[in-house]
Design an enzyme around this catalytic site. Structure first.
Site, PDB file in Angstrom:
ATOM      1  CB  SER A 273     -46.379   6.914 -17.489  1.00 46.41           C
ATOM      2  OG  SER A 273     -48.077   6.516 -17.005  1.00 46.41           O
ATOM      3  CE  LYS A 274     -41.783   0.688 -19.748  1.00 50.91           C
ATOM      4  NZ  LYS A 274     -40.886   0.614 -19.263  1.00 50.91           N
ATOM      5  NE  ARG A 275     -47.732   5.492 -12.991  1.00 48.31           N
ATOM      6  CZ  ARG A 275     -46.523   6.732 -12.904  1.00 48.31           C
ATOM      7  NH1 ARG A 275     -45.665   5.358 -12.892  1.00 48.31           N
ATOM      8  NH2 ARG A 275     -46.667   7.538 -13.170  1.00 48.31           N
TER       9      ARG A 275
END
Length: 505
Positions: A273-275
């Site tokens: 994910s972008k995290r």
């Protein structure tokens, strides 16, 4: 048929490595077939789309060398290539779809749709309880389908008159039965359309939604193949139904072939994910990766050039790439393997190329000034042959060579290395012996430095080379890890070498 593929990112944040993998596979597919690689910007999300994010994607693709044949900065016969500049096309498509009966006006509010679903759910629960109480006798009730229920699909003239003046959204009329396509990665895929509600094509204010603009743009741009992430697989039957409608109203010539690329997974077998720090593609450039290494690794996330080979060039990938060889199973992102592959490509660079690529990092990190002085340029060219084959990322060049360019006033020694190597054991005696041996050298060269230190530290003090030279290395370069010691001291020069040894003492 000439192959035409597209890369269509939404400029809504930092570019993801999954986006780069998708761009790479589309680019390689187009180049392998002698086709066209189209880049367009899907910026219909006005609240989240930013010019900065679009610029970051463009900058990233330029850095990677994934140049496009049509799109922003290049132009092309089917532009403009930003959706925000194609509004009239979408309005025309909507009008044709509604006039042709392929889409209809829906006046339902969200609250009304949810209330109808609640009623159906309550009726289903009651019927299910009765079915269970009857021991499973009779017809088993079917659960209602979540989402829009088609209430406005076939309104009478009287009902339409009652809704006059009320806001509405256009919805595509999904066909009955099933939709099947031969996925280029996954083979035959079938969806029953009863599980796919009629979906909105625009907002009530007229702003078109992704569900409309994506297929409309593909139709106008003559896209023949859509290679995209697995997360979009469930939207494909909706788009195929829309392509059929667009063909019926004279907008589309064909339905593209689809291929859905595997998920890129992170730690714990969760989708990257972008995290996750590994997800940010531009961070790899900032960390000193080179395009050849990053693209080579990303290509392995679902594809391989051969079962026993991991290292290849972009040109070799283009020649061998076949979308049917893409593995549909999820691919796990392994940062250590990514770094190892990047290191291999780094070591294949010529010294001159490595120097050229490292120079911006040396300036960024304050190792060199901008502009670089002639003396520093000459020193860099003399030093690079000793580090080019040792570094795994471009940022490591500065870490290894900083000691050559820093002034004596700013020179520092790593505290841990100083404690363990310089101050401990024979360290002080070694540095004193090295200082005495080196200050008597008449000709300052790697060869004479080697002879002097070997005589003083190994032969006369009886130390093993590993123990003998460590304190000298740390005292003069600041770290236990440096270019070859004798060559480093030759480049550092007699005066600076002796001053640093004296400072250590």
């Amino acid at each position: 048929m000439t192959v035409r593929v597209r890369m269509a990112p939404s400029p809504t944040g930092s570019p993801h490595v999954g986006l780069v993998r998708t761009a790479l596979f589309n680019w390689a597919f187009a180049r392998h077939h002698g086709g066209t690689f189209v880049f367009r910007v899907e910026d219909t999300d006005k609240e989240r789309s930013t010019a900065e994010s679009e610029a970051a994607v463009i900058d990233l693709l330029h850095w990677l060398g994934l140049e496009w044949d049509e799109g922003p900065e290049v132009g092309g016969p089917y532009g403009p290539y930003r959706q925000s500049e194609r509004t009239e096309l979408y309005k025309d498509a909507l009008a044709r779809l509604v006039d042709g009966g392929h889409a209809y006006k829906c006046y339902c509010t969200t609250e009304e749709t949810e209330a109808r679903f609640a009623e159906k759910k309550a009726a289903y629960d009651s019927a299910k309880a009765a079915f269970v109480a009857a021991g499973g006798q009779g017809t088993k009730p079917e659960a209602p389908i979540m989402g829009y229920d088609g209430f406005c699909r076939d309104l009478t003239a009287e009902q339409l008159a009652a809704f006059e003046g009320r806001p509405w959204v256009p919805r595509l009329r999904m066909p009955d039965g099933s939709i099947t396509w031969n996925d280029l990665v996954r083979g035959d895929v079938t969806f029953e359309t009863k599980h796919i509600p009629d979906y909105a094509l625009a907002r009530a204010n007229g702003d078109p939604l992704y569900t409309l603009v994506n297929p409309v743009d593909d139709a106008y741009m003559k896209i023949t193949h859509v290679l995209r992430g697995e997360d979009l697989l469930s939207s494909t039957p909706r788009q195929i139904a829309l392509y059929d409608a667009l063909k019926a109203v004279g907008i589309a010539d064909l339905t593209p072939e689809f291929g859905h690329l595997p998920y890129v997974m992170g730690e714990g077998n969760k989708k990257l994910s972008k995290r996750d720090p590994e997800a940010h593609a531009l961070a790899y450039r900032d960390q000193g990766f080179i395009p050849e290494g990053l693209l080579n690794y990303l290509a392995l996330l679902g594809w391989s050039i051969a079962g026993d080979r991991d290292i290849f060039s972009l040109e070799e990938m283009v020649e061998a790439f076949d979308i049917k060889d893409v593995n549909p199973n999820p691919a796990r992102f392994d940062i250590k393997k990514c770094e190892a592959i990047n290191a291999t490509h780094m070591h294949q660079l010529s010294v001159e190329d490595c120097t050229h690529r490292a120079l911006p990092f040396l300036k960024r990190d304050g190792v060199l000034t901008d502009p670089v002085s002639p003396a520093d340029q000459q020193l860099l060219e003399l030093a690079m042959p000793f580090v080019a084959e040792r570094v795994n990322k471009l940022t490591e060049v500065g870490e290894l060579l900083r000691f050559l360019f820093v002034s004596d006033d700013d020179f520092t020694v790593d505290a841990e290395d100083k404690e363990k190597v310089v101050d401990a054991g024979d360290g002080p005696a070694v540095i004193q012996a090295a200082y005495d041996a080196l200050r008597s050298i008449e000709i300052w060269s790697a060869a004479t430095i080697s002879d002097a230190l070997s005589l003083a530290l190994v032969e006369e003090m009886g130390l093993k080379p590993r123990v003998a030279f460590g304190p000298v290395r740390v005292a003069t370069t600041g770290r236990r890890i440096s270019p070859p010691l004798y060559e480093s001291l030759e480049l550092l020069g007699r005066d600076r070498t002796l001053r640093r040894l004296q400072a250590a003492l």
